[in-house]
Design a protein around this motif. Structure first.
Motif, mmCIF file in Angstrom:
data_model
loop_
_atom_site.group_PDB
_atom_site.id
_atom_site.type_symbol
_atom_site.label_atom_id
_atom_site.label_comp_id
_atom_site.label_asym_id
_atom_site.label_seq_id
_atom_site.Cartn_x
_atom_site.Cartn_y
_atom_site.Cartn_z
ATOM 1 N N TYR A 403 0.839 -1.203 0.000
ATOM 2 C CA TYR A 403 0.000 0.000 0.000
ATOM 3 C C TYR A 403 0.874 1.252 0.000
ATOM 4 O O TYR A 403 0.644 2.178 -0.784
ATOM 5 C CB TYR A 403 -0.915 -0.027 1.220
ATOM 6 N N ARG A 404 1.872 1.297 0.868
ATOM 7 C CA ARG A 404 2.717 2.494 0.975
ATOM 8 C C ARG A 404 3.572 2.700 -0.271
ATOM 9 O O ARG A 404 3.661 3.804 -0.816
ATOM 10 C CB ARG A 404 3.607 2.383 2.211
ATOM 11 N N LEU A 405 4.238 1.640 -0.726
ATOM 12 C CA LEU A 405 5.109 1.783 -1.893
ATOM 13 C C LEU A 405 4.300 1.973 -3.168
ATOM 14 O O LEU A 405 4.721 2.691 -4.075
ATOM 15 C CB LEU A 405 6.033 0.578 -2.000
ATOM 16 N N GLY A 406 3.132 1.331 -3.264
ATOM 17 C CA GLY A 406 2.261 1.585 -4.412
ATOM 18 C C GLY A 406 1.859 3.043 -4.482
ATOM 19 O O GLY A 406 1.838 3.651 -5.561
ATOM 20 N N GLY A 407 1.552 3.623 -3.317
ATOM 21 C CA GLY A 407 1.217 5.039 -3.290
ATOM 22 C C GLY A 407 2.378 5.923 -3.707
ATOM 23 O O GLY A 407 2.212 6.875 -4.471
ATOM 24 N N ALA A 408 3.590 5.603 -3.220
ATOM 25 C CA ALA A 408 4.761 6.426 -3.551
ATOM 26 C C ALA A 408 5.096 6.354 -5.037
ATOM 27 O O ALA A 408 5.337 7.375 -5.694
ATOM 28 C CB ALA A 408 5.962 5.968 -2.723
ATOM 29 N N ILE A 409 5.105 5.130 -5.582
ATOM 30 C CA ILE A 409 5.441 4.961 -6.996
ATOM 31 C C ILE A 409 4.363 5.578 -7.880
ATOM 32 O O ILE A 409 4.657 6.263 -8.876
ATOM 33 C CB ILE A 409 5.625 3.470 -7.321
ATOM 34 N N GLY A 410 3.093 5.358 -7.527
ATOM 35 C CA GLY A 410 2.004 5.931 -8.308
ATOM 36 C C GLY A 410 2.042 7.443 -8.309
ATOM 37 O O GLY A 410 1.868 8.087 -9.359
ATOM 38 N N LEU A 411 2.276 8.046 -7.141
ATOM 39 C CA LEU A 411 2.313 9.502 -7.064
ATOM 40 C C LEU A 411 3.470 10.072 -7.864
ATOM 41 O O LEU A 411 3.301 11.043 -8.616
ATOM 42 C CB LEU A 411 2.419 9.936 -5.599
ATOM 43 N N ALA A 412 4.663 9.476 -7.726
ATOM 44 C CA ALA A 412 5.817 9.974 -8.475
ATOM 45 C C ALA A 412 5.579 9.870 -9.981
ATOM 46 O O ALA A 412 5.927 10.783 -10.742
ATOM 47 C CB ALA A 412 7.069 9.191 -8.083
ATOM 48 N N SER A 413 4.964 8.776 -10.416
ATOM 49 C CA SER A 413 4.678 8.606 -11.840
ATOM 50 C C SER A 413 3.709 9.671 -12.337
ATOM 51 O O SER A 413 3.884 10.251 -13.415
ATOM 52 C CB SER A 413 4.090 7.212 -12.097
ATOM 53 N N MET A 414 2.678 9.944 -11.546
ATOM 54 C CA MET A 414 1.684 10.925 -11.961
ATOM 55 C C MET A 414 2.221 12.347 -11.920
ATOM 56 O O MET A 414 1.831 13.190 -12.727
ATOM 57 C CB MET A 414 0.427 10.811 -11.082
ATOM 58 N N ILE A 415 3.121 12.624 -10.966
ATOM 59 C CA ILE A 415 3.753 13.938 -10.938
ATOM 60 C C ILE A 415 4.548 14.163 -12.216
ATOM 61 O O ILE A 415 4.514 15.240 -12.825
ATOM 62 C CB ILE A 415 4.659 14.084 -9.703
ATOM 63 N N THR A 416 5.273 13.114 -12.642
ATOM 64 C CA THR A 416 6.034 13.211 -13.890
ATOM 65 C C THR A 416 5.112 13.437 -15.072
ATOM 66 O O THR A 416 5.374 14.289 -15.940
ATOM 67 C CB THR A 416 6.854 11.924 -14.098
ATOM 68 N N LEU A 417 4.020 12.676 -15.141
ATOM 69 C CA LEU A 417 3.058 12.827 -16.226
ATOM 70 C C LEU A 417 2.438 14.211 -16.227
ATOM 71 O O LEU A 417 2.336 14.870 -17.286
ATOM 72 C CB LEU A 417 1.967 11.755 -16.082
ATOM 73 N N ALA A 418 2.003 14.688 -15.050
ATOM 74 C CA ALA A 418 1.371 16.004 -14.959
ATOM 75 C C ALA A 418 2.343 17.111 -15.349
ATOM 76 O O ALA A 418 1.966 18.070 -16.042
ATOM 77 C CB ALA A 418 0.852 16.227 -13.542
#
Length: 473
Positions: A403-418
């Motif tokens: 849960y924690r690492l999925g959140g971190a990786i997902g957020l970093a990926s979306m920040i890059t996309l945004a």
């Protein structure tokens, strides 16, 4: 075989849930309560803009990287004992944070706080999973998910309110809560596994170092990007360490993570969904906050207040999850929640470049919260479904880590996309419109994650037996 010490009396079921779920509430709240206080911390302690991110990352790195080790320590030394140690570490380090006099002082204290959280969180879930079974376990994990979701939104609101007095109270508030949890922890019962062979020290080092490097590399992408050589190098080393960990766990007599746990379809499919659910939550919280403050120009306190209806919705639907599972089944409840969350994000993504909160944000965020709240609580149930008692600690550690690492990786990926989308739009429109366009891209991607997770829930429709070769290991 599991050894249970000082079993909890039936009449104390509510108290056990209060202590363990309350601990999870405090831990989850601490991940968000500091966000709106960052400008005040920067001004008073003299942080640079770049160094300020370590007030958050200093907590996230040890928390995400040490969860599996914390779960296994609970199996080895006794879940109640490790839970108490973690509570003491968390409370003392919170006091240290509140009294910090400089940047290094505060970041070091936050790191110790992350260690305390990594000891508390997985063993608290272990005690819940071991203490309850069947519908009672569903109810307990439903409350666990409800408090996790409620804490995220209330942390934003409470952080804004406390910061008006002093940012230090964002940390000091944990001290009396921690003392109360410590005093009541004697009623939680205990759970430990008999020691077999020597402790898996190498497994702990390989997994913890690999996960810490993954978390550090992902967090660094906010500053360096995904293509920087240092990011790719760190990820490469992390993958080698985790591959070595997998090979070692298959050979060692008493592994940190027995690989037979992945023979449960609920564990494999459930943790995939849990990772995506964690990502969806982090993406939405971050981007909605960004939209409110940088596009609609809300103050930190006002933007924190916006999360109140989201928090109330999360709490209400999460507590209803056991009834939904009983009526429709786990896969249907989980998949339905993810579909509703996707619908809310799609509605958000359809907003005008600079909309209004009441017209374009309130309804879709409440719909998202309803779906995500169901999905979060149900995914925790899925990750622990059918797991044998001696694997409860492992399953709980995997749930918390994923849960924690999925959140971190997902957020970093979306920040890059945004960020990429914002840069693409910047030459042709205003800065606010370009930023809104980047946020919209993240919302579309978040909806896609929800739909992919909903598809994975189809694997949970019929429980699969453990393969013979996995059961033999």
């Amino acid at each position: 075989m599991t050894t249970t010490v000082a079993p909890t009396r039936t009449g104390r079921t509510g108290l056990v849930m209060l202590v363990l779920v309350g601990a999870q509430f405090m831990i989850s709240m601490d991940a968000t309560i500091v966000n709106v206080a960052l400008p005040s911390i920067r001004d008073q302690l003299g942080f640079s803009d770049v160094a300020l991110s370590w007030v958050v990352n200093g907590y996230a790195l040890p928390f995400g990287g040490l969860l599996l080790l914390g779960a296994r320590l609970g199996d080895r030394l006794g879940a109640q004992r490790v839970f108490r140690w973690g509570t003491v570490v968390f409370a003392v380090s919170s006091l240290w944070c509140g009294l910090a006099t400089g940047p290094i002082d505060l970041v070091a204290a936050r790191a110790v706080q992350g260690v305390g959280a990594a000891l508390m969180s997985p063993v608290a879930m272990t005690l819940l999973v071991a203490r309850f079974d069947g519908p009672a376990r569903h109810r307990a994990l439903g409350w666990w998910g409800a408090m996790s979701g409620l804490a995220g939104g209330l942390g934003m609101l409470l952080g804004g309110a406390l910061t008006t007095v002093s940012w230090r109270w964002n940390f000091l508030i944990n001290v009396p809560i921690g003392i109360a949890i410590l005093l009541l922890s004697r009623y939680t019962g205990d759970r430990r596994l008999p020691a077999v062979g020597r402790p898996d020290v190498l497994g702990a080092l390989l997994s913890t170092t690999g996960l810490l490097l993954v978390a550090y590399a992902v967090i660094s992408t906010e500053r360096l990007g995904w293509t920087d050589w240092s990011t790719s190098g760190l990820l490469g080393v992390a993958l080698l360490l985790l591959a070595g960990f997998t090979v070692w766990e298959a050979r060692v007599r008493d592994p940190l993570v027995p690989l037979r746990v992945f023979g449960f379809r609920s564990v494999s499919a459930g943790n995939t969904v849990i990772a995506l659910v964690g990502a969806i939550g982090q993406i939405t919280y971050f981007t909605v906050t960004l939209y409110l403050q940088q596009v609609l120009d809300y103050s930190p306190l006002r933007s924190g207040a916006v999360f109140l209806p989201i928090s109330v919705t999360l709490f209400v639907v999460s507590t209803a999850v056991p009834r939904l599972i009983a009526r429709f089944g786990l896969a249907a409840a989980l998949g339905g929640g993810l579909a509703v969350a996707a619908a809310g994000l799609i509605w958000l993504a359809a907003h005008p470049p600079q909309g209004s909160y009441l017209r374009d944000v309130l309804a879709p965020t409440v719909i998202w919260a309803a779906g995500w709240g169901i999905a979060q609580a149900a995914s925790f149930v899925a990750g622990a479904q059918g797991v044998e008692a001696d694997l409860a600690g492992v399953a709980s550690g995997l749930i918390a880590t994923t849960y924690r690492l999925g959140g971190a990786i997902g957020l970093a990926s979306m920040i890059t996309l945004a960020a990429a989308r914002t840069e693409h739009l910047r030459p042709t429109t205003s800065a606010a419109h370009a930023l809104a366009g980047g946020i919209t891209a993240a919302w579309w991607a978040g909806a896609g994650c929800a739909l992919v997770a909903a598809a994975v829930t189809l694997l949970l429709r019929r429980p699969a037996p453990i393969p013979a070769d996995a059961a033999a290991r």
